[in-house]
Scaffold this motif. Sequence first.
Motif, PDB file in Angstrom:
ATOM      1  N   LYS A 131       0.406  -1.284  -0.024  1.00 22.13           N
ATOM      2  CA  LYS A 131      -0.209   0.162  -0.328  1.00 22.13           C
ATOM      3  C   LYS A 131       0.871   1.445   0.012  1.00 22.13           C
ATOM      4  CE  LYS A 131      -0.238   0.224   5.092  1.00 22.13           C
ATOM      5  NZ  LYS A 131      -1.303   0.057   5.992  1.00 22.13           N
ATOM      6  N   ASP A 132       1.683   1.046   0.138  1.00 14.27           N
ATOM      7  CA  ASP A 132       3.200   2.468   0.762  1.00 14.27           C
ATOM      8  C   ASP A 132       3.526   2.348  -0.712  1.00 14.27           C
ATOM      9  OD1 ASP A 132       2.565   2.359   2.816  1.00 14.27           O
ATOM     10  OD2 ASP A 132       4.160   1.136   3.476  1.00 14.27           O
ATOM     11  N   LEU A 133       3.466   2.113  -1.826  1.00 12.21           N
ATOM     12  CA  LEU A 133       4.441   1.610  -3.449  1.00 12.21           C
ATOM     13  C   LEU A 133       3.072   2.901  -4.405  1.00 12.21           C
ATOM     14  CD1 LEU A 133       4.738  -1.807  -3.697  1.00 12.21           C
ATOM     15  CD2 LEU A 133       6.302   0.010  -3.000  1.00 12.21           C
ATOM     16  N   LYS A 134       3.819   3.264  -5.288  1.00 10.81           N
ATOM     17  CA  LYS A 134       3.218   4.228  -5.560  1.00 10.81           C
ATOM     18  C   LYS A 134       1.823   3.761  -7.187  1.00 10.81           C
ATOM     19  CE  LYS A 134       6.054   7.962  -5.603  1.00 10.81           C
ATOM     20  NZ  LYS A 134       7.339   8.839  -7.035  1.00 10.81           N
ATOM     21  N   ASP A 135       0.959   3.371  -7.447  1.00 12.71           N
ATOM     22  CA  ASP A 135       0.444   3.081  -8.647  1.00 12.71           C
ATOM     23  C   ASP A 135       1.030   3.175  -9.964  1.00 12.71           C
ATOM     24  OD1 ASP A 135      -1.943   3.230  -6.549  1.00 12.71           O
ATOM     25  OD2 ASP A 135      -2.689   4.378  -7.453  1.00 12.71           O
ATOM     26  N   PRO A 136       0.800   1.954 -10.088  1.00 13.29           N
ATOM     27  CA  PRO A 136       1.337   1.660 -11.943  1.00 13.29           C
ATOM     28  C   PRO A 136       0.642   2.292 -12.317  1.00 13.29           C
ATOM     29  CG  PRO A 136       0.229  -0.189 -10.758  1.00 13.29           C
ATOM     30  CD  PRO A 136       0.438   0.785  -9.469  1.00 13.29           C
ATOM     31  N   PRO A 137       1.138   2.911 -13.579  1.00 14.92           N
ATOM     32  CA  PRO A 137       0.724   3.920 -14.707  1.00 14.92           C
ATOM     33  C   PRO A 137       0.160   2.567 -15.792  1.00 14.92           C
ATOM     34  CG  PRO A 137       3.333   3.389 -15.393  1.00 14.92           C
ATOM     35  CD  PRO A 137       2.957   2.144 -13.901  1.00 14.92           C
ATOM     36  N   LYS A 138      -1.344   2.860 -15.923  1.00 12.33           N
ATOM     37  CA  LYS A 138      -2.686   2.035 -16.327  1.00 12.33           C
ATOM     38  C   LYS A 138      -1.384   1.366 -17.968  1.00 12.33           C
ATOM     39  CE  LYS A 138      -6.397   4.116 -14.379  1.00 12.33           C
ATOM     40  NZ  LYS A 138      -7.397   4.899 -13.912  1.00 12.33           N
ATOM     41  N   ASP A 139      -1.607   1.045 -17.998  1.00 11.49           N
ATOM     42  CA  ASP A 139      -1.295  -0.295 -19.343  1.00 11.49           C
ATOM     43  C   ASP A 139      -2.350  -0.007 -20.266  1.00 11.49           C
ATOM     44  OD1 ASP A 139       0.517  -2.727 -17.961  1.00 11.49           O
ATOM     45  OD2 ASP A 139       1.460  -0.352 -18.158  1.00 11.49           O
TER      46      ASP A 139
ATOM     47  N   LEU B 165      -2.837 -11.832  -8.619  1.00 13.23           N
ATOM     48  CA  LEU B 165      -1.963 -12.975  -8.646  1.00 13.23           C
ATOM     49  C   LEU B 165      -0.688 -12.997  -8.849  1.00 13.23           C
ATOM     50  CD1 LEU B 165      -4.883 -15.355 -10.783  1.00 13.23           C
ATOM     51  CD2 LEU B 165      -4.405 -14.973  -8.076  1.00 13.23           C
ATOM     52  N   THR B 166      -0.100 -13.746  -8.500  1.00 14.76           N
ATOM     53  CA  THR B 166       1.622 -13.493  -8.843  1.00 14.76           C
ATOM     54  C   THR B 166       1.897 -14.175 -10.038  1.00 14.76           C
ATOM     55  OG1 THR B 166       1.984 -12.700  -6.915  1.00 14.76           O
ATOM     56  CG2 THR B 166       3.915 -13.217  -8.398  1.00 14.76           C
ATOM     57  N   LYS B 167       2.222 -12.913 -11.474  1.00 15.04           N
ATOM     58  CA  LYS B 167       2.509 -13.736 -12.217  1.00 15.04           C
ATOM     59  C   LYS B 167       4.784 -14.137 -12.439  1.00 15.04           C
ATOM     60  CE  LYS B 167       0.661 -10.636 -14.226  1.00 15.04           C
ATOM     61  NZ  LYS B 167      -0.292 -10.499 -12.769  1.00 15.04           N
ATOM     62  N   LEU B 168       4.555 -15.285 -13.086  1.00 10.03           N
ATOM     63  CA  LEU B 168       5.531 -15.943 -13.183  1.00 10.03           C
ATOM     64  C   LEU B 168       6.278 -16.623 -14.217  1.00 10.03           C
ATOM     65  CD1 LEU B 168       8.922 -16.644 -12.336  1.00 10.03           C
ATOM     66  CD2 LEU B 168       8.127 -19.185 -11.936  1.00 10.03           C
TER      67      LEU B 168
ATOM     68  N   ASP C 179      -0.345  -8.530  -0.001  1.00 10.57           N
ATOM     69  CA  ASP C 179       0.089  -6.763   1.032  1.00 10.57           C
ATOM     70  C   ASP C 179       1.583  -6.200   1.186  1.00 10.57           C
ATOM     71  OD1 ASP C 179      -2.665  -7.200   1.648  1.00 10.57           O
ATOM     72  OD2 ASP C 179      -2.582  -8.076   3.087  1.00 10.57           O
ATOM     73  N   PHE C 180       2.344  -7.977   0.857  1.00  9.26           N
ATOM     74  CA  PHE C 180       3.637  -6.766   1.497  1.00  9.26           C
ATOM     75  C   PHE C 180       4.510  -7.170  -0.560  1.00  9.26           C
ATOM     76  CE2 PHE C 180       2.173  -9.151   5.026  1.00  9.26           C
ATOM     77  CZ  PHE C 180       2.927  -8.197   5.799  1.00  9.26           C
ATOM     78  N   HIS C 181       5.675  -6.261  -0.628  1.00  8.80           N
ATOM     79  CA  HIS C 181       6.473  -6.022  -1.388  1.00  8.80           C
ATOM     80  C   HIS C 181       7.520  -6.491  -1.454  1.00  8.80           C
ATOM     81  CE1 HIS C 181       8.457  -4.442  -4.902  1.00  8.80           C
ATOM     82  NE2 HIS C 181       8.697  -3.092  -4.731  1.00  8.80           N
TER      83      HIS C 181
ATOM     84  N   ASN D  28       5.946 -11.463 -10.299  1.00  8.29           N
ATOM     85  CA  ASN D  28       5.375  -9.931  -9.734  1.00  8.29           C
ATOM     86  C   ASN D  28       3.840 -10.166  -9.298  1.00  8.29           C
ATOM     87  OD1 ASN D  28       6.965  -8.934  -9.097  1.00  8.29           O
ATOM     88  ND2 ASN D  28       7.773  -8.211 -12.075  1.00  8.29           N
ATOM     89  N   SER D  29       2.786  -9.522  -8.862  1.00  9.83           N
ATOM     90  CA  SER D  29       1.502  -9.383  -9.015  1.00  9.83           C
ATOM     91  C   SER D  29       1.523  -7.825  -9.828  1.00  9.83           C
ATOM     92  CB  SER D  29       0.490  -8.655  -7.844  1.00  9.83           C
ATOM     93  OG  SER D  29       1.302  -8.199  -6.960  1.00  9.83           O
ATOM     94  N   GLY D  30      -0.065  -7.302  -9.894  1.00 11.10           N
ATOM     95  CA  GLY D  30      -0.776  -6.207 -10.567  1.00 11.10           C
ATOM     96  C   GLY D  30       0.090  -5.127 -10.154  1.00 11.10           C
TER      97      GLY D  30
END
Length: 387
Positions: free
Chosen positions: A139-147, A156-159, A175-177, A190-192
């Motif tokens: 929650k402390d991360l900046k929102d990623p740019p919209k693709d 979900l986490t993608k590998l 909840d964790f990064h 990574n997840s979204g």
Amino acid sequence: MNRRTLCWVGAVLVALLIALSVFLVLKAKPYQEEVDHGPSPAAQANPYLAAEMFLRERGLKVSHAESLSVLPDIDPRRHTLLLFNDRSRMTPRQVEQVLNWTRAGGRLVFVAESLWDEQTKQSNDLLLDRVQLHQSLSKDLKDPPKDLEQDPFPKLTKLYVEDEDAPAYAGFDTDFHLDDPKNLAQAWANSGKATHMMQLPYSLGSITVVTDAELWKSQTIAQYDNAWLLWYLSADTDVTLIYNSEHDGLLTLLWRYFPQAIVALLALIGLWLWHIGVRHGPLQAPAPSGRRQLQEHLRASADFLLRHNGQQALLQALQQDVLRRARRRHPGFDRLNVAEQWLALSRLTRQPTRAISQALSPVPNQRLSSAEFCRQVAHLQTLRNTL
């Protein structure tokens, strides 16, 4: 009732039984019902039992332990160590032991347990700090740019695996990064919004850090590609899983299997305490409040003085009283020496000088016997009463 009648009654009963049996056979329909008894005791004691069974089905040799004491006996070559236990009490020596094992060629997979503190420049996870990775809240991360194309599964986490078009999906806690400030990681998932798995080389071995291991427990390992990911991290190696098993205590087991015996034991203990607490013999009646006898007061006062001042103080008080009365009866008594004083007292009291000398001699420091003390007091009282 004759024999012919009995035969007819028996025949009728047999016919009725046959008819009832045919009716039940025609009407009864067998069916199957599954009764869920919950997880087995082995599954309850081992949250990663399904993960172990899955890896064994893939041909891997799997063992588990509850501490790092087994590490010296594990050959690091072609071996994977899964650290899923609580490491809050892990010592620097144990951290160095694990890292040395990894340097020698082992694969290490562990869970990041603490958040990075920017003020102290460290976390409470010694092993995570040694590999120079940081964990923070998503929650402390900046929102990623919209693709242009929206992520269909942002939770979900993608590998992404080489030579595969579609990614593998894992159910990590979003909840964790994980952050890699030194750019040491060579693979990640990574997840979204956040990163939940990082893999980096470590001399001859490799280290994989994940944000949680809940996806590999028995309740969730069958979801998504969770089971495949665990196999992917430990493929072609033997596996040792280290975690803390939660065992029920002795009191819990006793109450679960022997509640009646425990209740009976507690009742017996209560009866025993009640028995030893019962007063034996009649209660002593309280003394009447109207007692005012002078003799009792005098005896109580004497007992009090004897307990607090001792025998010497009482005898010295009597000796001083005898000498005080002798001064009043014989003028100039203080100017006489001790022998002349004893002679004067002998004339005044008509007592032998030997008795007077024994009565007025200095009181010894040691405690007198009861008989000797009473005799000394009697001599002094006799002298005082005759003066």
